[in-house]
Enzyme design. Sequence first.
Site, mmCIF file in Angstrom:
data_model
loop_
_atom_site.group_PDB
_atom_site.id
_atom_site.type_symbol
_atom_site.label_atom_id
_atom_site.label_comp_id
_atom_site.label_asym_id
_atom_site.label_seq_id
_atom_site.Cartn_x
_atom_site.Cartn_y
_atom_site.Cartn_z
ATOM 1 C CD GLN A 1 38.841 45.842 36.972
ATOM 2 O OE1 GLN A 1 38.158 45.914 35.966
ATOM 3 N NE2 GLN A 1 39.184 44.672 37.497
ATOM 4 N NE ARG B 1 31.723 38.402 39.313
ATOM 5 C CZ ARG B 1 30.690 38.819 40.030
ATOM 6 N NH1 ARG B 1 29.612 39.278 39.434
ATOM 7 N NH2 ARG B 1 30.726 38.778 41.339
ATOM 8 C CB CYS B 2 36.908 34.755 33.600
ATOM 9 S SG CYS B 2 38.220 33.704 32.980
ATOM 10 C CD GLU C 1 37.836 36.583 38.511
ATOM 11 O OE1 GLU C 1 38.237 37.391 37.693
ATOM 12 O OE2 GLU C 1 38.585 35.767 39.066
HETATM 13 N N1 MCN Z 1 35.425 37.014 50.289
HETATM 14 C C1 MCN Z 1 35.158 36.460 51.513
HETATM 15 N N2 MCN Z 1 35.640 35.213 51.809
HETATM 16 C C2 MCN Z 1 36.364 34.505 50.905
HETATM 17 C C3 MCN Z 1 36.628 35.061 49.646
HETATM 18 C C4 MCN Z 1 36.152 36.338 49.365
HETATM 19 O O1 MCN Z 1 34.467 37.075 52.320
HETATM 20 N N3 MCN Z 1 36.845 33.302 51.197
HETATM 21 C C5 MCN Z 1 34.978 38.376 49.975
HETATM 22 C C6 MCN Z 1 36.174 39.318 49.890
HETATM 23 O O2 MCN Z 1 36.561 39.790 51.115
HETATM 24 C C7 MCN Z 1 35.672 40.383 48.952
HETATM 25 C C8 MCN Z 1 34.781 39.598 48.008
HETATM 26 O O3 MCN Z 1 34.389 38.415 48.697
HETATM 27 O O4 MCN Z 1 34.958 41.351 49.656
HETATM 28 C C9 MCN Z 1 35.496 39.195 46.717
HETATM 29 O O5 MCN Z 1 36.758 38.730 47.055
HETATM 30 P P1 MCN Z 1 37.796 38.028 46.062
HETATM 31 O O6 MCN Z 1 37.262 36.731 45.631
HETATM 32 O O7 MCN Z 1 39.124 38.086 46.705
HETATM 33 O O8 MCN Z 1 37.793 38.934 44.744
HETATM 34 P P2 MCN Z 1 38.329 40.436 44.582
HETATM 35 O O9 MCN Z 1 37.984 41.214 45.763
HETATM 36 O O10 MCN Z 1 39.702 40.427 44.084
HETATM 37 O O11 MCN Z 1 37.344 40.931 43.447
HETATM 38 C C10 MCN Z 1 37.603 40.660 42.098
HETATM 39 C C11 MCN Z 1 36.489 39.854 41.464
HETATM 40 C C12 MCN Z 1 36.599 39.985 40.011
HETATM 41 S S1 MCN Z 1 38.069 39.612 39.308
HETATM 42 C C13 MCN Z 1 35.566 40.448 39.248
HETATM 43 S S2 MCN Z 1 35.732 40.480 37.588
HETATM 44 C C14 MCN Z 1 34.375 40.921 39.867
HETATM 45 C C15 MCN Z 1 34.133 40.334 41.189
HETATM 46 O O12 MCN Z 1 35.234 40.323 41.951
HETATM 47 N N4 MCN Z 1 34.014 42.192 39.672
HETATM 48 C C16 MCN Z 1 33.041 42.734 40.470
HETATM 49 N N5 MCN Z 1 32.997 40.714 41.796
HETATM 50 C C17 MCN Z 1 32.485 41.960 41.546
HETATM 51 N N6 MCN Z 1 31.496 42.457 42.312
HETATM 52 C C18 MCN Z 1 31.069 43.726 42.079
HETATM 53 N N7 MCN Z 1 30.073 44.206 42.858
HETATM 54 N N8 MCN Z 1 31.596 44.506 41.118
HETATM 55 C C19 MCN Z 1 32.567 44.057 40.313
HETATM 56 O O13 MCN Z 1 33.110 44.826 39.384
HETATM 57 CU CU1 CUN Z 2 38.748 38.521 35.558
HETATM 58 S S1 CUN Z 2 37.622 40.136 35.252
HETATM 59 MO MO1 CUN Z 2 38.102 40.455 37.120
HETATM 60 O O1 CUN Z 2 39.731 39.790 36.795
HETATM 61 O O2 CUN Z 2 38.475 42.029 37.157
#
Ligand code: MCN
Ligand code: CUN
Length: 788
Positions: free
Chosen positions: A222, A372-373, A742
């Site tokens: 990651q 996922r946290c 998360e």
């Molecule tokens: N998004 C959006 N509008 C927002 C916030 C987010 O459209 N206001 C969209 C983002 O553009 C992105 C998605 O939602 O496409 C998730 O965005 P974000 O919350 O920024 O999280 P990350 O992209 O950093 O993803 C990490 C998060 C984590 S830490 C875990 S654990 C997890 C999760 O995402 N692991 C996943 N969701 C997952 N989903 C899939 N399919 N697979 C994983 O391993």
């Molecule tokens: Cu918190 S599990 Mo995600 O941070 O990859």
Amino acid sequence: MTPKTPAEIGGMGHSVKRKEDPRFIRGQGTYVDDIVLPDMLYLDIVRSPYAHATIKSIDTSKALAIPGVLAVITGKDLAQYNLHWMPTLMSDTQMVLPVDKVMYQAQEVAAVLATERYIAADGADAVEVDYDPLPVVVDPKKALLPDAPVLRTDKPDKKDNHIWHWEWGDRAATDQAFKEAEVTVKEDIYIPRIHVSSIETCGCVASFDKVKGKLTVWMTTQAPHAIRTVFALVAGHVGLAEHKIQIISPDIGGGFGGKVPVYPGYVIAVAASVLTGKPVKWIEDRMENIQADSFARDYHITAELAGKKDGQLTALRIKTIADHGYTDAAANPSKFPAGLFHICTGSYDLKAAHVEVDGVYTNKPPGGIAYRCSFRVTEAVHAIERMADLMAHEIGMDPAEFRIKNFIKPEQFPYKSALGWEYDSGDYAGALHKAMEKIGYAELKKEQAEKRKRGELMGIGISSFTEIVGAGPSKHFDILGLKMFDSAEIRIHPTGKAIARFGTKSQGQGHETTYAQIIAEELGIPVDDIAVEEGDTDTAPYGLGTYASRSTPTAGAAGAVAARKIRDKAKKIAAYLLEAHEDDLEWEPGKFFVKGSPDRAKTIQEISLAAYTNHPQGMEAGLEAVSYYDPPNLTYPFGSYICVVDIDKGTGEVKVRRFVAVDDCGNIINPMIVEGQIHGGLTMGLGPSLYEEIQYDESGNILQGSFMNYLLPTAVETPNWETDKTCTPSPHHPLGAKGVGESATVGAPAAIVNAVVDALWHLGVRHIDIPITPPKVWKLLRENGVTE
Ligand code: MCN
Ligand code: CUN
């Protein structure tokens, strides 16, 4: 939010279909195990049957006699290069391969290199290891007793199994508030060990080119850039400099935090490739993944909440023992050994709080990944949401009314919590009211009262959580010294198409789509015309990776900032082309036009071409920009979840009848993707609430070592999630967006437990630890004479 761009452009607020899906649904993704290189060798790992034992000898002769087995690598081989230990993310040390003793069941003991995958597996079976078992410590509370065997004998100064003590908050003020309290509640809450079960297990292909002196590693990580730097720091002494290391994260089949750590298999594969000069593939099987990879949670919490009889909360006190297994390999920002656990005051306006955590070694695989946290937030939310419910029930107040009374009010934002966080924005009562309305809270209460008269067991549970995501402001957050910013680099080609690269790495979150939407929003270039790349350290700008729902708060913001830099330059070019003054130009998605004369306009595509063919004298050619974004604060998404459960009196089975989730992640880039994130997240909240737990017997044998007994919810167990949203933009994020990936996993378990306890409160039940399995409930029912 009504989108500012038309659907053809597809900026923020459009449910653009995922650009990555055509390859995934056709089975055309490229995962690590799809990488096949000429002359590739395969690695398989010999694992320990014992949780704690001295290695007396390793006999490799039978394995080496198998045709196709080329080598058996042991800790002694790696020790020649000082590669038998490696640093963990928390600056502890972890064995790559042991030299003298093993510390947990399924630990790597030796690795077999062969020409075929199945020959490597046969070779691993043929390695004979002579062990001398040692006393095993599995209970972290027993590990702290004075007579407990000291596990980390590799650390000469270590005289016990205590790793660290961490505390935060105002102890004196908290103690005082407890003295003055009219009501207090106290509960022991265990949050068990659980395991991330992504569809794809971990693995890598390491390929060392002896002529170029370059190492390329395709791996399930990651955080590719951070891995590159760590590899360079650990292996620099054997000639691997950072510019000679390329880490590629191809498609990833789910990460969920489990693909943040460096596992020994990666390092062994790299060492094997460097020594042989051939590519080496190592892919975990499902059992290795579940038994040996890092685990999440394992927090033994004692929480106390103080307040007044009218329901006004005053203070929170928490003590926790954190089981880290044999090494502290937790994925946390370096300065915070307990992660962001001090978000445990949650959504409530508390005057004082104090929290203590003690890290402990046991004979288990490393714990402390985040499932996922973002860094211990699930544990924090579970504690405060359970305690709030306990207090409400204790004083006989409706849990919704109780929460609304104690919520931080919208006008209090930005809000400084008793434990020092500055919450950016929120409207907690707004989300709870919406959830109550959607689920029909008042009617459900009536139904419950009637059912109770008939002896039926129905419960309603609320969780009003506050998440904390987007690490982070680099003044507080670093990982092994690497500041937690993130990056974007955008390049517009002469024909107006674009490529954008980011320092994060999607594992299924849909970044190829949503990052393109951010750029489309800012530049008016259609989503289809923007290629997004991540995960190759030779091409992407340096970033800290995707976890902790940080991609939108950090790299997403960087994308917006970089796009705005491009728009600034585009404006200069447009002014030149239109023979107008820059100040007289206005922007609408996709073009600049002269104020008052909309016909005198230049589209972003025309401007892009001019940037390479007809740009003003003295201006550099090209149209590109980079941003390394260091967020001024974290983002604080939140939500209110309401769960309705029915309990079967005969079997103790909990059925989630309804679950309403109202989430708020500020402005949304792609509503469909956000909804998908919430559905997936809720299911990952359901699993640990009702089914998932990793346990060990007294000898350190894992009891849930396969999917036969480590139960994951399937479509059959998963209820129909009813989702909705409110929108409270983040005031400091360039797009007003907060992370969301998360939230649902963090917020859901407390709603489920609160519903179950609500169903059983009248029987005297005050708390049940997750997972709430039928036997646990059945035992309670039996003890209370409800069932025979
Ligand atoms: N998004 C959006 N509008 C927002 C916030 C987010 O459209 N206001 C969209 C983002 O553009 C992105 C998605 O939602 O496409 C998730 O965005 P974000 O919350 O920024 O999280 P990350 O992209 O950093 O993803 C990490 C998060 C984590 S830490 C875990 S654990 C997890 C999760 O995402 N692991 C996943 N969701 C997952 N989903 C899939 N399919 N697979 C994983 O391993
Ligand atoms: Cu918190 S599990 Mo995600 O941070 O990859």
